[in-house]
Design a protein around this motif. Structure first.
Motif, short mmCIF file in Angstrom:
data_model
loop_
_atom_site.label_atom_id
_atom_site.label_comp_id
_atom_site.label_asym_id
_atom_site.label_seq_id
_atom_site.Cartn_x
_atom_site.Cartn_y
_atom_site.Cartn_z
N THR A 25 0.13 12.48 -1.63
CA THR A 25 -0.74 11.52 -0.96
C THR A 25 -0.70 11.73 0.56
OG1 THR A 25 -0.26 9.91 -2.69
CG2 THR A 25 -1.30 9.08 -0.69
N LYS A 26 -1.87 11.88 1.15
CA LYS A 26 -1.97 11.99 2.62
C LYS A 26 -1.96 10.62 3.26
CE LYS A 26 -2.80 14.24 6.51
NZ LYS A 26 -1.82 15.17 7.11
N GLY A 27 -2.74 9.69 2.72
CA GLY A 27 -2.77 8.35 3.27
C GLY A 27 -3.55 7.40 2.39
N ILE A 28 -3.18 6.08 2.45
CA ILE A 28 -3.87 5.01 1.74
C ILE A 28 -4.13 3.90 2.77
CG2 ILE A 28 -3.78 3.37 -0.17
CD1 ILE A 28 -1.75 5.17 -1.52
N PHE A 29 -5.39 3.57 2.96
CA PHE A 29 -5.77 2.60 4.00
C PHE A 29 -6.83 1.65 3.45
CE2 PHE A 29 -4.93 6.79 5.81
CZ PHE A 29 -3.83 6.53 6.62
N ILE A 30 -6.84 0.44 4.05
CA ILE A 30 -7.95 -0.50 3.86
C ILE A 30 -8.58 -0.71 5.24
CG2 ILE A 30 -8.61 -2.85 3.26
CD1 ILE A 30 -6.55 -2.85 1.11
N VAL A 31 -9.84 -0.36 5.35
CA VAL A 31 -10.54 -0.37 6.64
C VAL A 31 -11.53 -1.54 6.62
CG1 VAL A 31 -11.89 0.95 8.30
CG2 VAL A 31 -10.30 2.13 6.76
N THR A 32 -11.42 -2.39 7.63
CA THR A 32 -12.32 -3.55 7.74
C THR A 32 -13.63 -3.12 8.40
OG1 THR A 32 -11.46 -4.19 9.90
CG2 THR A 32 -10.30 -5.03 7.94
N LEU A 79 0.83 -1.21 0.00
CA LEU A 79 0.00 0.00 0.00
C LEU A 79 0.87 1.26 0.00
CD1 LEU A 79 -2.77 -1.02 2.58
CD2 LEU A 79 -2.92 -1.05 0.08
N GLY A 80 1.94 1.25 0.78
CA GLY A 80 2.81 2.43 0.84
C GLY A 80 3.53 2.71 -0.46
N ALA A 81 3.70 1.68 -1.29
CA ALA A 81 4.38 1.89 -2.57
C ALA A 81 3.58 2.77 -3.51
CB ALA A 81 4.66 0.54 -3.24
N HIS A 82 2.29 2.94 -3.24
CA HIS A 82 1.45 3.78 -4.10
C HIS A 82 1.50 5.25 -3.69
CE1 HIS A 82 -0.20 -0.21 -4.96
NE2 HIS A 82 -0.68 0.31 -6.08
N ARG A 83 2.14 5.55 -2.57
CA ARG A 83 2.17 6.92 -2.09
C ARG A 83 3.07 7.80 -2.97
NH1 ARG A 83 0.74 8.43 2.96
NH2 ARG A 83 2.47 9.91 3.00
N VAL A 118 -8.00 17.68 2.80
CA VAL A 118 -7.67 16.58 1.91
C VAL A 118 -8.85 16.33 0.98
CG1 VAL A 118 -6.11 15.48 3.58
CG2 VAL A 118 -8.53 14.85 3.55
N LEU A 119 -8.56 15.59 -0.08
CA LEU A 119 -9.58 15.14 -1.03
C LEU A 119 -9.69 13.64 -0.87
CD1 LEU A 119 -11.48 15.67 -3.46
CD2 LEU A 119 -9.48 15.44 -4.95
N GLU A 138 -6.68 9.37 0.54
CA GLU A 138 -6.78 10.80 0.83
C GLU A 138 -5.57 11.51 0.21
OE1 GLU A 138 -9.16 10.94 5.03
OE2 GLU A 138 -7.01 10.51 5.11
N MET A 139 -5.85 12.55 -0.57
CA MET A 139 -4.80 13.35 -1.23
C MET A 139 -4.77 14.74 -0.59
SD MET A 139 -3.52 11.40 -3.68
CE MET A 139 -2.79 12.47 -4.92
N LYS A 140 -3.55 15.26 -0.40
CA LYS A 140 -3.39 16.61 0.13
C LYS A 140 -3.97 17.62 -0.86
CE LYS A 140 0.93 15.29 2.38
NZ LYS A 140 2.39 15.52 2.45
N ALA A 141 -4.77 18.54 -0.37
CA ALA A 141 -5.44 19.51 -1.24
C ALA A 141 -4.83 20.91 -1.12
CB ALA A 141 -6.93 19.56 -0.92
N GLY A 142 -3.62 21.01 -0.57
CA GLY A 142 -3.00 22.32 -0.38
C GLY A 142 -2.78 23.06 -1.69
#
Length: 578
Positions: free
Chosen positions: A117-124, A109-113, A182-183, A204-208
């Motif tokens: 990119t603010k964060g990439i998560f998989i939530v159960t 997952l971190g390889a896609h940052r 963030v977006l 979530e992508m940084k929207a600054g």
């Protein structure tokens, strides 16, 4: 005449003052108005292009973010859907193997940052998440937008812009103002088995950077920005109250990734504000320029009238014959250039008078020489004819031929009834002269001529070429050996004759003195070349005549240029001149 009653009839100063003021104010108002109108149009156009450019950059940037997020979600879903690649036996690892599986998956997952990119998560469904340990799962579940998601999520959901409260370190609502927005995008995991079943991918992508573009439009241009979803849901709107008007400049920018619509509205008054500033500066500049023009017109008119009076007095003196008088020039303005031009005119008049005097003197000398040579040549010709026949009767044919050619050369030389002769006739005299030289030296020289046939009717002063050829045999050739070339051409009404030889050449010191009119010639050396040049100047004005170039040991080239004049042909003869 009544229109002049406003000014004193004899005061050129007052007239100049009025006319200069009018001449300054009218163009100033006209050109200033045109400049204001054009600059206002340019400012509005540039303002509009600037807004269009920023809106387009905003569209491109958001589309880029949305495309990246969608691609990340697609790539992760493709990966987790393959059971041969992902083996997640435990939601919360309890063994070392489970710990390694989770770490490897989180590295994926971190390889896609990237930097945005603010964060990439998989939530159960239980609230447990895979990804960097920077969020609180329970805080995420309490986010309003997360609660609004359906329990069974079957398609992607664009959350829009928001301030995340679920990251570790978030304390209270007071930090919202300083927290970067963030977006967000939530996508269901397509894997139907294992611990990832019914999980969700949160990106979530940084929207600054996007909000910097919003700021450029909102603060720098006072524009109103609105982003709406396809179903009409409001994604973003500029804070504050905004009243839409029909005169607003509107840019609509659709997003290809999710069909959002960006609308940028710019009030016309805001676009016209720069033009109003230009108008204020224009009016102030016009008033200041009018005052300055009045002052300068008064000062310059006084200086001009004084210069005009001095120039008038100078002209009067020149008119009485005092050609040494010159106008005083102390400036580089129009009156100064007028004074310079007047002085140049007077100098040209002096030069022309001197040239006319010199030409008249030369003509008088030529007339005196012509009178001196107007002896009856019959006795000379009859005597030479008798010697020629005597030589032939005695069998001395070579002497007879030489006398024959000598008679022909003398006939051309002593015939003073015609000063200008066709080039064809002049070259016939040259042929007789060359025959004499061939009898003298033998066939040791070559003579070439080009362009003669086309120019044979052009008039040339008589006996101009024979003295030049005589100089070649006397000074350039050794025992007659060498080559002589004559070429004739015509261009733009001027005839150019080139006489070239490959003889000894002329030393530079002597070459510089050959055509010097101020050099006193006490002997006949160099007199023939100078006289030929003077013939052309007397007949065709001073700018025509000869130019001589020579290289010691390589030869000499004489160029003669004169205006084209043709012999009037007989009615039964054709004209061969090209």
């Amino acid at each position: 005449m009544k229109s002049w009653s406003l000014f004193p009839r004899r005061s050129i100063h007052a007239k100049l003052l009025a006319f200069m003021l009018i001449a300054a104010i009218i163009p100033l108002i006209t050109l200033g108005s045109m400049a204001y109108w054009k600059s206002s149009m340019v400012v509005r156009e540039q303002f509009s292009k600037s807004g269009e450019y920023i809106a387009t950059q905003l569209q491109i940037q958001i589309d880029n973010y949305l495309s990246q997020m969608r691609y990340m979600a697609y790539d992760i879903n493709t990966y987790v859907s393959d059971p041969t690649l992902v083996v997640m036996r435990e939601e919360q690892p309890k063994t070392y193997t489970g710990f390694l599986e989770q770490k490897n998956f989180e590295r994926y997952l971190g390889a896609h940052r990237n930097l945005d990119t603010k964060g990439i998560f998989i939530v159960t469904p239980s609230g447990y998440f895979f990804g960097e340990n920077v969020i609180n799962g329970q805080d995420l579940m309490r986010e309003s937008w997360w609660k609004a998601l359906p329990a069974k999520l079957d398609e992607e959901r664009w959350i829009g812009f928001y301030t995340p409260r679920h990251y570790v370190g978030f304390q209270d609502e007071a930090e919202l103002r300083n927290q970067e927005k963030v977006l967000g995008l939530v996508v269901p995991v397509l894997s139907g088995y294992g611990v990832l079943k019914d999980s969700r991918i949160l990106i979530e992508m940084k929207a600054g950077k996007l909000f910097q573009l919003f700021s450029q439009l909102e603060e720098d241009m006072s524009a109103h920005v609105t982003i709406t979803a396809k179903n009409g849901e409001l994604i973003y709107q500029t804070a504050g109250t905004f009243v839409q008007q029909e005169s607003d400049v509107v840019w609509n920018k659709p997003l290809e990734s999710n069909n959002w619509m960006i609308q940028v509205r710019l009030p016309y008054e805001q676009m016209n504000r720069s033009a109003e500033v230009i108008q204020s500066f224009f009016i102030a500049a016009l008033i200041l320029s009018a005052v300055l023009a009045l002052l300068l017109a008064y000062l310059f008119s006084r200086r001009i009238t004084g210069k005009i009076k001095r120039l008038q007095e100078t002209m009067r003196l020149v008119g009485t014959g005092e050609l040494q008088t010159r106008a005083e020039v102390d400036t580089e303005d129009e009156l100064g250039r007028l004074g310079v031009s007047f002085n140049q005119m007077v100098r040209r008049i002096q030069t022309l008078i001197a040239e006319v005097s010199r030409t008249e003197q030369l003509k008088k000398e030529a007339e005196l020489r012509a009178v001196h040579y107007q002896i009856n040549p019959h006795l000379l010709f009859n005597t030479l004819d008798s010697i020629q026949w005597k030589a032939r009767l005695s069998g001395a044919n070579e002497i007879g031929n030489m006398l024959y050619h000598l008679i022909k050369v003398l006939e051309g030389n002593l015939d003073i009834t015609q000063e200008l002769v066709p080039l064809e006739k002049e070259l016939q005299t040259v042929e007789h002269f060359l025959q004499i030289q061939e009898l003298r030296y033998g066939p040791v020289f070559q003579f070439e001529q080009t362009g003669v046939e086309a120019c044979r009717r052009y008039l040339i002063p008589r006996m101009t070429l024979q003295p030049l050829l005589e100089n070649i045999f006397f000074h350039a050739f050794e025992d007659g050996h060498g080559t002589i070339r004559i070429s004739v051409s015509e261009k733009e009404g001027l005839v150019t004759l080139l006489l070239q030889d490959d003889g000894a050449g002329i030393v530079p010191e002597r070459l510089a003195r050959l055509l010097d009119p101020d050099l006193e010639r006490s002997s006949k050396r160099g007199l023939g070349v100078y006289n030929v040049d003077q013939k052309f100047k007397l007949h065709f004005r001073m700018e025509h005549g000869m130019k001589i170039s020579s290289v010691r040991g390589e030869g000499t080239t004489i160029q003669i240029t004169w205006p084209k004049r043709e012999e009037i042909p007989d009615e039964h003869q054709g004209n061969d001149c090209g």
